[in-house]
Structures are given as C-alpha cells and as structure tokens.
Design an enzyme around this catalytic site. Sequence first.
Site, PDB file in Angstrom:
ATOM      1  N   HIS A  94     -20.372 -27.403  -6.875  1.00 51.99           N
ATOM      2  CA  HIS A  94     -20.881 -26.070  -6.829  1.00 51.99           C
ATOM      3  C   HIS A  94     -20.683 -25.401  -5.353  1.00 51.99           C
ATOM      4  CE1 HIS A  94     -22.589 -22.161  -7.612  1.00 51.99           C
ATOM      5  NE2 HIS A  94     -23.461 -22.346  -6.972  1.00 51.99           N
ATOM      6  N   ARG A 135     -13.251 -25.771 -11.435  1.00 47.14           N
ATOM      7  CA  ARG A 135     -13.723 -25.618 -10.019  1.00 47.14           C
ATOM      8  C   ARG A 135     -13.532 -27.098  -9.453  1.00 47.14           C
ATOM      9  NH1 ARG A 135     -19.821 -26.014 -10.372  1.00 47.14           N
ATOM     10  NH2 ARG A 135     -19.450 -28.205  -9.914  1.00 47.14           N
ATOM     11  N   TYR A 161     -23.202 -34.837 -12.602  1.00 40.38           N
ATOM     12  CA  TYR A 161     -22.978 -34.201 -14.066  1.00 40.38           C
ATOM     13  C   TYR A 161     -21.937 -33.986 -14.397  1.00 40.38           C
ATOM     14  CZ  TYR A 161     -22.287 -30.239 -10.748  1.00 40.38           C
ATOM     15  OH  TYR A 161     -21.734 -29.385  -9.670  1.00 40.38           O
TER      16      TYR A 161
HETATM   17  C1  LIG Z   1     -29.060 -13.606 -11.133  1.00 37.78           C
HETATM   18  C2  LIG Z   1     -29.004 -14.835 -10.567  1.00 37.78           C
HETATM   19  N1  LIG Z   1     -29.390 -15.971 -11.070  1.00 37.78           N
HETATM   20  C3  LIG Z   1     -29.079 -17.008 -10.611  1.00 37.78           C
HETATM   21  C4  LIG Z   1     -28.368 -17.292  -9.396  1.00 37.78           C
HETATM   22  C5  LIG Z   1     -28.048 -18.834  -8.760  1.00 37.78           C
HETATM   23  N2  LIG Z   1     -26.786 -18.908  -8.917  1.00 37.78           N
HETATM   24  C6  LIG Z   1     -25.829 -18.801  -8.025  1.00 37.78           C
HETATM   25  S1  LIG Z   1     -24.368 -19.164  -8.385  1.00 37.78           S
HETATM   26  C7  LIG Z   1     -24.870 -19.789  -9.862  1.00 37.78           C
HETATM   27  C8  LIG Z   1     -23.800 -20.011 -11.075  1.00 37.78           C
HETATM   28  C9  LIG Z   1     -22.765 -19.009 -11.383  1.00 37.78           C
HETATM   29  O1  LIG Z   1     -21.810 -19.661 -12.203  1.00 37.78           O
HETATM   30  P1  LIG Z   1     -20.443 -18.866 -12.683  1.00 37.78           P
HETATM   31  O2  LIG Z   1     -21.160 -17.563 -12.846  1.00 37.78           O
HETATM   32  O3  LIG Z   1     -19.844 -19.664 -13.558  1.00 37.78           O
HETATM   33  O4  LIG Z   1     -19.678 -19.014 -11.355  1.00 37.78           O
HETATM   34  P2  LIG Z   1     -19.108 -20.040 -10.560  1.00 37.78           P
HETATM   35  O5  LIG Z   1     -20.108 -20.339  -9.349  1.00 37.78           O
HETATM   36  O6  LIG Z   1     -18.924 -21.202 -11.451  1.00 37.78           O
HETATM   37  O7  LIG Z   1     -17.743 -19.500  -9.924  1.00 37.78           O
HETATM   38  C10 LIG Z   1     -26.327 -19.483  -9.966  1.00 37.78           C
HETATM   39  C11 LIG Z   1     -27.067 -19.833 -11.300  1.00 37.78           C
HETATM   40  C12 LIG Z   1     -28.156 -16.174  -8.804  1.00 37.78           C
HETATM   41  N3  LIG Z   1     -27.559 -16.027  -7.435  1.00 37.78           N
HETATM   42  N4  LIG Z   1     -28.236 -14.821  -9.258  1.00 37.78           N
END
Ligand SMILES: Cc1ncc(C[n+]2csc(CCOP(=O)(O)OP(=O)(O)O)c2C)c(N)n1
Length: 330
Positions: A252, A248, A261
């Site tokens: 975020h 990435r 971090y």
């Molecule tokens: C069930 C749920 N828990 C928490 C969140 C908050 N949240 C949104 S994106 C994210 C991170 C997801 O990380 P990853 O799956 O690695 O995807 P990336 O953003 O790195 O592409 C979180 C914790 C959410 N949207 N849904």
Amino acid sequence: MTENRHDALGLSNEDVLEMYKTMLLARKIDERMWLLNRSGKIPFVISCQGQEASQVGAAFALNRDIDYVAPYYRDMGVVLTFGMTPTELMLSAFAKAEDPNSGGRQMPGHFGQKKNRILTGSSPVTTQLPHAVGVALAAKMENEKLVSFVTLGEGSSNQGDFHEGLNFAGVHKLPVITMVENNKYAISVPYDRQVASKNVSDRAIAYGMPGFTIDGNDPLAVYEAVKAARERAINGEGPTLIESVSYRLTAHSSDDDDRAYREREEVEEAKKKDSLFTFAAYLKETGVLTEEIEKALHDEVNRVINEATDYAENAPYAQPEDAMKYVYGK
Ligand SMILES: Cc1ncc(C[n+]2csc(CCOP(=O)(O)OP(=O)(O)O)c2C)c(N)n1
Ligand SMILES: [Mg+2]
C-alpha cells in the site's frame, strides 16, 4: 503483425510513444522514490506502480489546456501528463520549500498545482469527488466547454462523498468524469470484502449515468473510454463513471508489508499483465518502438530522474514560520 489499434483512436505514432514515455517516467520516478525511502532519504512513498496505464491513458484523453483534474494520491501519471515535472515531484518527496503541492508541508501524493489546473486534495479519501463535481457545476453555470476529471480507489467508492457527489452530478447532468482505479485492494482489504456488487461501475445506474468497467492495464482502452466520456460531457449529456481495473504492484505504501495479507504468487501473476511490458510489446509489434528508441527513452528518463533527485536533495527546506502560511485566511 499485431493490429494497429491506436490509428483508429486518432492517435499518431508520436502520441503513443509519448504515452509510453510518460508511463515509463512515472514508473521510474516511483522506483527511485522507494530506493530513496529505503536509504533513509525520504520519509514516505505511495506508489502508482500498476496504475500507470489507467492514469496516462485517461489524462491523454483530456484537454490539457482547459480541463481540471482532481487526482488521488497514486496519480503520478495524471499529474505528469498535466504538466507537473519530475523535479517538482521529487521536491515534494524530499519535503522541500519549492514543492508546488504544499511547500513541503504535506505528505507526498497530495497533489495540487493551480497553473496546471490540478485541484488540491486533502487526506480523507474521496473528498476530491465533491470538489470535482463543484468544478463541473461552475463550468456548466458559466457555460465553459470543459470537463472535470476525478479519480479514486475502489475502496474509497464506499465513502459517502462518492454517493453524494455522483448523485448531484447525475441530477444536474454535470460535465464530470469519475474514474475509479480498481487495484483490487484497499490497504489489506481485498475487493470482495469492500464492495458487494460485482463491479463498482454497477453503481452508475443509481446515479443516472453510464458506467463502464475497462481494462486498466491497457492505456488505449482507457483513452477510448475517457475520450468518449469527455465528448458526452462537452455535448451536455452529463457525467460518466469509469472503473479501470488493474492491480497494485507494490505494498500500500512504504509503511506497509503486504506479505501479511496476500500471496507472492498472486503478485507475480499480476506482473504478467504489467502495462509497462504489455504496452511496450504492443508498440514493438506495431513497429512504433524499436530497440534503439527504447534505449534512448530509458537513457533520457534516467537522466531526467537523476537531475531531479540531485536538485531536490540539495534544495532548501521551508522556513519554520512558513508552517502557518495559507492555513488560516485573514
Ligand atoms: C476517510 C478516510 N478513511 C480512511 C483513510 C485511510 N486510508 C488511506 S488510503 C486507504 C485505502 C484506500 O483504498 P482504495 O480506495 O482502494 O485506494 P488504493 O490505496 O488502493 O489506491 C485508507 C483506508 C483515509 N485516508 N480517509
Ligand atoms: Mg484500491
């Protein structure tokens, strides 16, 4: 001269140039969105930057006339390949009435467009996976020769929906391809704090399907893996789990400061593998991309994005009463 790898995959020079152009378009739209966000014009950005090769490589391996996709919020490369336009993406970013995803009522990145067979997703991560498995079940029941393709982040592979969906797909040998876009972080949490196994793809064996970990910075590697998975699915051999590893490149989202971090050196190191540069280099070394074509592509992409931005910025907002539309059935 670098070896030509795309010929062997059945991809013409025009095909790989189209892939590159789509990756460039996704990157440049994303960059424009950050500028618009920082100048106070759009409320939120969630980036595809660093994942374009995975998204475009995969989407090109699908049948864009019949297959279904259930993308996650970073998948601008997937939805562009499946026919969503830059103007439509900008309408979503500006939350305008003509936004095809939600009429301006959802955050950006919540893609959904029926005419292009892009499934509507919701905000809890991984909910799209059982939906995609459901599409594959319907295809099998109705004997339709198509596949359903779903993506998610590696952090999201720890949600229950992942295990439930993939187990069901494995048991019923459904034509669904799951691609985990492992970008090494789930917001601030690095991979080794998220997943206990070395690879997310190691989990495939538990669901009775093949699992592969591939270089997500290489669109041709992704194309090859998804193409093979599609063939297996169409031949009735069932689902596949693919883990496409990249990085990435941005925070975020526009609401996050990743300096809290991760070290800048780590990000700089990852940029050396940025597919926008490495794929352009490959195309130049194989004689497909010339300086002239590159300049023309950049000019065209810039023009398209300028027009999309102007259109979306000037487009009307939805009517307040539209907020209740399609929320409850009658
Ligand atoms: C069930 C749920 N828990 C928490 C969140 C908050 N949240 C949104 S994106 C994210 C991170 C997801 O990380 P990853 O799956 O690695 O995807 P990336 O953003 O790195 O592409 C979180 C914790 C959410 N949207 N849904
Ligand atoms: Mg992640």
